[in-house]
Scaffold this motif. Structure first.
Motif, PDB file in Angstrom:
ATOM      1  N   LEU A   3       0.812  -1.211   0.000  1.00  0.00           N
ATOM      2  CA  LEU A   3       0.000   0.000   0.000  1.00  0.00           C
ATOM      3  C   LEU A   3       0.849   1.267   0.000  1.00  0.00           C
ATOM      4  O   LEU A   3       0.528   2.237  -0.703  1.00  0.00           O
ATOM      5  N   GLN A   4       1.937   1.278   0.752  1.00  0.00           N
ATOM      6  CA  GLN A   4       2.801   2.469   0.760  1.00  0.00           C
ATOM      7  C   GLN A   4       3.371   2.737  -0.634  1.00  0.00           C
ATOM      8  O   GLN A   4       3.413   3.880  -1.071  1.00  0.00           O
ATOM      9  N   GLU A  10       0.782   6.715  -6.828  1.00  0.00           N
ATOM     10  CA  GLU A  10      -0.368   7.575  -7.120  1.00  0.00           C
ATOM     11  C   GLU A  10      -0.029   9.040  -6.876  1.00  0.00           C
ATOM     12  O   GLU A  10      -0.376   9.913  -7.668  1.00  0.00           O
ATOM     13  N   TYR A  11       0.668   9.310  -5.773  1.00  0.00           N
ATOM     14  CA  TYR A  11       1.063  10.684  -5.446  1.00  0.00           C
ATOM     15  C   TYR A  11       1.957  11.246  -6.548  1.00  0.00           C
ATOM     16  O   TYR A  11       1.742  12.342  -7.036  1.00  0.00           O
ATOM     17  N   ARG A  12       2.954  10.487  -6.940  1.00  0.00           N
ATOM     18  CA  ARG A  12       3.905  10.964  -7.952  1.00  0.00           C
ATOM     19  C   ARG A  12       3.230  11.177  -9.302  1.00  0.00           C
ATOM     20  O   ARG A  12       3.535  12.138 -10.002  1.00  0.00           O
ATOM     21  N   THR A  13       2.312  10.291  -9.668  1.00  0.00           N
ATOM     22  CA  THR A  13       1.589  10.450 -10.941  1.00  0.00           C
ATOM     23  C   THR A  13       0.772  11.739 -10.927  1.00  0.00           C
ATOM     24  O   THR A  13       0.830  12.536 -11.864  1.00  0.00           O
ATOM     25  N   PHE A  59       1.691   7.561   8.111  1.00  0.00           N
ATOM     26  CA  PHE A  59       1.121   6.290   7.665  1.00  0.00           C
ATOM     27  C   PHE A  59       1.746   5.164   8.472  1.00  0.00           C
ATOM     28  O   PHE A  59       2.931   5.146   8.694  1.00  0.00           O
ATOM     29  N   ASP A  60       0.936   4.236   8.944  1.00  0.00           N
ATOM     30  CA  ASP A  60       1.516   3.117   9.689  1.00  0.00           C
ATOM     31  C   ASP A  60       1.237   1.782   8.999  1.00  0.00           C
ATOM     32  O   ASP A  60       0.590   1.712   7.973  1.00  0.00           O
ATOM     33  N   THR A  69      -8.564   4.407   7.919  1.00  0.00           N
ATOM     34  CA  THR A  69      -8.144   3.360   6.994  1.00  0.00           C
ATOM     35  C   THR A  69      -8.004   3.941   5.588  1.00  0.00           C
ATOM     36  O   THR A  69      -8.874   4.642   5.101  1.00  0.00           O
ATOM     37  N   ILE A  70      -6.899   3.627   4.946  1.00  0.00           N
ATOM     38  CA  ILE A  70      -6.578   4.161   3.629  1.00  0.00           C
ATOM     39  C   ILE A  70      -6.518   3.027   2.617  1.00  0.00           C
ATOM     40  O   ILE A  70      -5.900   2.003   2.860  1.00  0.00           O
ATOM     41  N   LYS A  71      -7.162   3.251   1.467  1.00  0.00           N
ATOM     42  CA  LYS A  71      -7.090   2.286   0.369  1.00  0.00           C
ATOM     43  C   LYS A  71      -6.359   2.865  -0.832  1.00  0.00           C
ATOM     44  O   LYS A  71      -5.739   2.146  -1.592  1.00  0.00           O
TER      45      LYS A  71
END
Length: 91
Positions: A3-4, A10-13, A59-60, A69-71
């Motif tokens: 997930l990380q 996604e962030y970089r894109t 983020f853990d 919760t992150i997806k």
């Protein structure tokens, strides 16, 4: 891909296609327009895009970001921030 790594990609894109910059600019313009239309006097409006390192620092291993919760990257609510600096009524 964990997930990380997915969040980083996604962030970089989105960063590379100026998605975040465009959102920051639009939010800034919207807030500035609303304040102007209501004759609210401000000293400054500042906007920022959260840095990748800050996202990962919050983020853990349980897929939690600040307790949520992150997806995917869209689940992070503070990627763009705006600060409105106003004058005190005595100023």
């Amino acid at each position: 891909m964990n997930l990380q790594d997915k969040l980083k990609a996604e962030y970089r894109t989105k960063r590379d296609i100026s998605y975040f910059s465009n959102c920051k600019k639009k939010a800034h313009e919207l807030i500035e327009g609303l304040l102007t239309s209501e004759n609210v006097s401000v000293q400054a409006i500042q906007s920022r895009i959260k840095q990748e390192e800050s996202i990962l620092a919050n983020f853990d291993q349980k897929s939690l970001y600040k307790g949520k919760t992150i997806k995917d990257i869209n689940d992070i609510s503070d990627l763009i921030g705006t600060r409105i600096i106003t004058y005190l009524s005595d100023d």
